[in-house]
Motif scaffolding. Structure first.
Motif, PDB file in Angstrom:
ATOM      1  N   ALA A   1       0.851  -1.203   0.000  1.00 27.67           N
ATOM      2  CA  ALA A   1       0.000   0.000   0.000  1.00 27.67           C
ATOM      3  C   ALA A   1       0.885   1.251   0.000  1.00 27.67           C
ATOM      4  O   ALA A   1       1.950   1.246   0.614  1.00 27.67           O
ATOM      5  CB  ALA A   1      -0.897  -0.015   1.229  1.00 27.67           C
ATOM      6  N   PRO A   2       0.451   2.332  -0.657  1.00 28.69           N
ATOM      7  CA  PRO A   2       1.241   3.567  -0.603  1.00 28.69           C
ATOM      8  C   PRO A   2       1.375   4.031   0.843  1.00 28.69           C
ATOM      9  O   PRO A   2       0.494   3.765   1.675  1.00 28.69           O
ATOM     10  CB  PRO A   2       0.419   4.574  -1.405  1.00 28.69           C
ATOM     11  N   ALA A   3       2.466   4.720   1.130  1.00 25.08           N
ATOM     12  CA  ALA A   3       2.772   5.122   2.507  1.00 25.08           C
ATOM     13  C   ALA A   3       1.611   5.845   3.165  1.00 25.08           C
ATOM     14  O   ALA A   3       1.336   5.672   4.334  1.00 25.08           O
ATOM     15  CB  ALA A   3       3.998   6.015   2.509  1.00 25.08           C
ATOM     16  N   ASN A   4       0.874   6.631   2.387  1.00 24.16           N
ATOM     17  CA  ASN A   4      -0.171   7.442   3.010  1.00 24.16           C
ATOM     18  C   ASN A   4      -1.409   6.619   3.386  1.00 24.16           C
ATOM     19  O   ASN A   4      -2.325   7.137   3.992  1.00 24.16           O
ATOM     20  CB  ASN A   4      -0.534   8.637   2.129  1.00 24.16           C
ATOM     21  N   ILE A   5      -1.445   5.360   3.034  1.00 23.46           N
ATOM     22  CA  ILE A   5      -2.561   4.521   3.477  1.00 23.46           C
ATOM     23  C   ILE A   5      -2.270   3.931   4.854  1.00 23.46           C
ATOM     24  O   ILE A   5      -3.162   3.756   5.669  1.00 23.46           O
ATOM     25  CB  ILE A   5      -2.883   3.405   2.446  1.00 23.46           C
ATOM     26  N   THR A   6      -1.014   3.650   5.144  1.00 22.92           N
ATOM     27  CA  THR A   6      -0.746   3.097   6.472  1.00 22.92           C
ATOM     28  C   THR A   6      -0.695   4.202   7.525  1.00 22.92           C
ATOM     29  O   THR A   6      -1.061   3.981   8.659  1.00 22.92           O
ATOM     30  CB  THR A   6       0.573   2.309   6.518  1.00 22.92           C
ATOM     31  N   PHE A 503      -3.219  11.915   0.812  1.00 22.14           N
ATOM     32  CA  PHE A 503      -2.669  12.710  -0.279  1.00 22.14           C
ATOM     33  C   PHE A 503      -2.471  11.857  -1.527  1.00 22.14           C
ATOM     34  O   PHE A 503      -2.324  10.642  -1.428  1.00 22.14           O
ATOM     35  CB  PHE A 503      -1.309  13.303   0.116  1.00 22.14           C
ATOM     36  N   ALA A 504      -2.412  12.546  -2.675  1.00 24.71           N
ATOM     37  CA  ALA A 504      -2.099  11.853  -3.922  1.00 24.71           C
ATOM     38  C   ALA A 504      -0.709  11.232  -3.784  1.00 24.71           C
ATOM     39  O   ALA A 504       0.148  11.795  -3.094  1.00 24.71           O
ATOM     40  CB  ALA A 504      -2.115  12.854  -5.072  1.00 24.71           C
ATOM     41  N   PRO A 505      -0.496  10.061  -4.431  1.00 23.27           N
ATOM     42  CA  PRO A 505       0.808   9.410  -4.301  1.00 23.27           C
ATOM     43  C   PRO A 505       1.943  10.386  -4.626  1.00 23.27           C
ATOM     44  O   PRO A 505       1.854  11.145  -5.590  1.00 23.27           O
ATOM     45  CB  PRO A 505       0.750   8.284  -5.334  1.00 23.27           C
ATOM     46  N   GLY A 506       2.948  10.386  -3.802  1.00 23.67           N
ATOM     47  CA  GLY A 506       4.105  11.246  -4.059  1.00 23.67           C
ATOM     48  C   GLY A 506       3.987  12.648  -3.493  1.00 23.67           C
ATOM     49  O   GLY A 506       4.988  13.342  -3.357  1.00 23.67           O
TER      50      GLY A 506
END
Ligand code: DQQ
Length: 537
Positions: A1-6, A503-506
């Motif tokens: 999962a992208p960092a902002n999901i965890t 946030f959007a990825p990145g």
């Protein structure tokens, strides 16, 4: 999962995985801090509770040890619930905890370190004579838990209280012992309040009205005050009063400066529960630990594989005016401060924002002093019917400009670059008949677009004379991916929230100072630091 999901925190205490709740038995022993906590070794939901154990030399960087206490005997076979540590004469620690027995009764047990020369106190022994306290007489066996750190009386007896309820009445049952093994119940509870329900995790400690120096839990002399705190199961918030410990009659008597029920004073007006203090003999301060639960969906807790953090430990002392306690993050957290930026003397006009640039802010510490001296004469009127600050914060929100003169002003933390997504941390100032009323809020309603999140607005009044301080008021926020801990007016009002920015990825988190009141508000000084990652388990 992208960092902002965890949204996993970078410097808050947590477990590598699974569920954690209450901090248990914090203590300082031979140069080492120990923190135990309620832990489910198997899943990111509550259950199978053991006492997990970590140690530290600074209360910020932690190394894990094996679980200290886990079900092993009839007196705790169905769970090892919350409790405390006491250091006995001869420098011998003892743990007091609630065990769940085969009949699911709650009983109180003790445990000792197996080997006092092990600096980490890894193994704990539970004497065969446990439980040392049973729910006898008319005590409700399913509402009888969380023994406090014991204190030693001038009469040679140890005392502890156990949280309970009798009908709707919250009760702190008092026990006495000469040897820590044989405990006798006191005729009257130390304290009780009708209509407050089960008292979880009581805490009772002395404070000095003369100095900010902390006191050992057993300190006993004329002129001291005591703080009594409970975690109310019915509201899931904590409340405390300041009062007098009447040793002769074995009673705690609140001063009556604030209500002694679920409308009273709180250590934290947000997501902060099952807290516990201990006396840190190393730096001679009293430290408060509290648990901050997820407000993410259970489904997402499963996806993340972890749930629950402990708030940054706070030093706690009695305010100079004796009306409340003051809390401040332990100095050691400042060792994580890294890159710093500063803003000086900048006015934020009505509807404006000032971005704090030059550092990464998903892991940050920000301290700001606002100056509203130029507009204190034109603040909006306070309605005396506004008795519930949390409701008032929801009613008014961070956006509200109708009638808003001084505030809402404060910070947008964990914000998207366009400021659309953000958690607002702010003040709003009103005028009552002859004093200003200051409201402090956390508004996370725009923190994330993700579904299934619990996004309550939190609020507390700040008992602070803004005229005496020439219109200045300070705010500090510890920001860490999915948690924001804010300290208003140097720790007079504290609020903790869990938020899950998406946030959007990145893209990165942004930090702004904002002002949505009609009057311009000045940032006297703002300092913000990027925080390093701590070594956490
Ligand atoms: N959590 C423990 C109980 C306590 C409650 C069980 C408070 O001992 O009353 O995990 O969060």
């Amino acid at each position: 999962a992208p960092a902002n999901i965890t949204n996993r925190t970078g410097y808050h205490f947590q477990s590598p995985k699974n569920w954690i709740n209450d901090p248990n038995g914090p203590m300082y022993y031979n140069g080492i801090y120990h923190l135990f906590y309620q832990y489910n070794p198997e899943e990111p939901i509550w259950g199978n509770i053991v006492w997990a154990h970590s140690y530290s030399t600074d209360m910020i960087n932690w190394k894990p040890l094996q679980p200290a206490i886990y079900p092993s005997a009839p007196f705790d076979i169905n769970g090892c619930w919350s409790g405390s540590a006491t250091i006995l004469p001869g420098n011998k620690p003892v743990i007091f905890y609630t065990g769940i027995d085969p009949q699911n009764r709650q009983v109180q047990n003790i445990a000792f370190p197996k080997n006092l020369s092990d600096p980490f106190l890894r193994e704990w022994v539970k004497p065969h004579y446990n439980p040392v306290i049973n729910p006898s007489g008319d005590v409700n066996a399913s509402a009888f838990r969380d023994p406090t750190t014991a204190w030693y009386g001038p009469d040679g007896h140890w005392r502890t209280v156990v949280g309970s309820k009798q009908g709707d009445r919250g009760v702190a049952i008092l026990y006495r012992s000469r040897d820590f093994i044989n405990w006798a119940v006191s005729k009257n509870p130390l304290h009780s309040v009708e209509g407050t329900g089960m008292w979880e995790c009581p805490d009772f400690f002395p404070v000095s009205p003369m100095t900010t120096d902390a006191l050992d839990t057993s300190a006993f002399r004329k002129g001291l005050k005591h703080v009594f705190k409970v975690s109310l199961d019915i509201t899931r918030y904590e409340y405390y009063t300041i009062g007098t410990y009447d040793f002769v009659n074995e009673r705690y008597i609140p001063d009556g400066l604030s209500p002694d029920n679920h409308t009273g004073l709180r250590f934290d007006y947000g997501n902060f529960y099952a807290s516990k203090t201990f006396y840190d003999d190393g730096k001679r301060r009293r430290i408060l630990w509290g648990w901050s639960n997820e407000s993410d969906s259970v489904l997402n807790d499963w996806k993340k594989g972890w749930a629950g953090i402990q708030a940054i430990p706070r030093a706690v002392w009695l305010a100079g005016d004796g009306r409340q306690v003051v809390q401040w993050p332990v100095d050691e957290v400042e060792s994580l401060r890294h890159k710093q930026v500063m803003i000086n003397k900048k006015t934020i006009k009505s509807g404006g924002v000032v971005e704090v640039k030059g550092i990464e802010t998903e892991q940050a510490d920000v301290e700001v002093v606002f100056d509203v001296s130029s507009c204190l004469d034109k603040v909006e009127k306070f309605d005396p019917g506004w008795t519930d600050p949390q409701k008032l914060c929801s009613l008014k929100g961070a956006e509200d400009q109708k009638g808003a003169e001084v505030g809402p002003f404060g910070l947008y933390v964990l914000a998207s670059g366009d400021g659309e997504k953000r958690t607002a941390v702010f003040f709003r100032i009103f005028k009552d008949v002859n004093k200003h009323v200051i409201l402090m809020c956390h508004d996370p309603t725009k923190s994330s677009k993700r579904e299934g999140l619990y996004k309550p607005t939190y609020g507390g009044f700040v008992d602070y004379d803004i005229n005496k301080s020439a219109g200045k008021i300070s705010l500090r926020s510890l920001i860490d991916h999915s948690v924001v801990e804010s300290f208003g007016a140097m720790g007079r009002t504290c609020i903790t929230s869990r938020v899950y920015p998406d946030f959007a990825p990145g893209s990165k988190a942004h930090l702004f100072a904002f002002n949505n009141g009609n009057a311009g508000v000045k940032i006297l000084q703002l300092k913000a630091w990027e925080m390093r990652k701590a070594l956490v388990n």
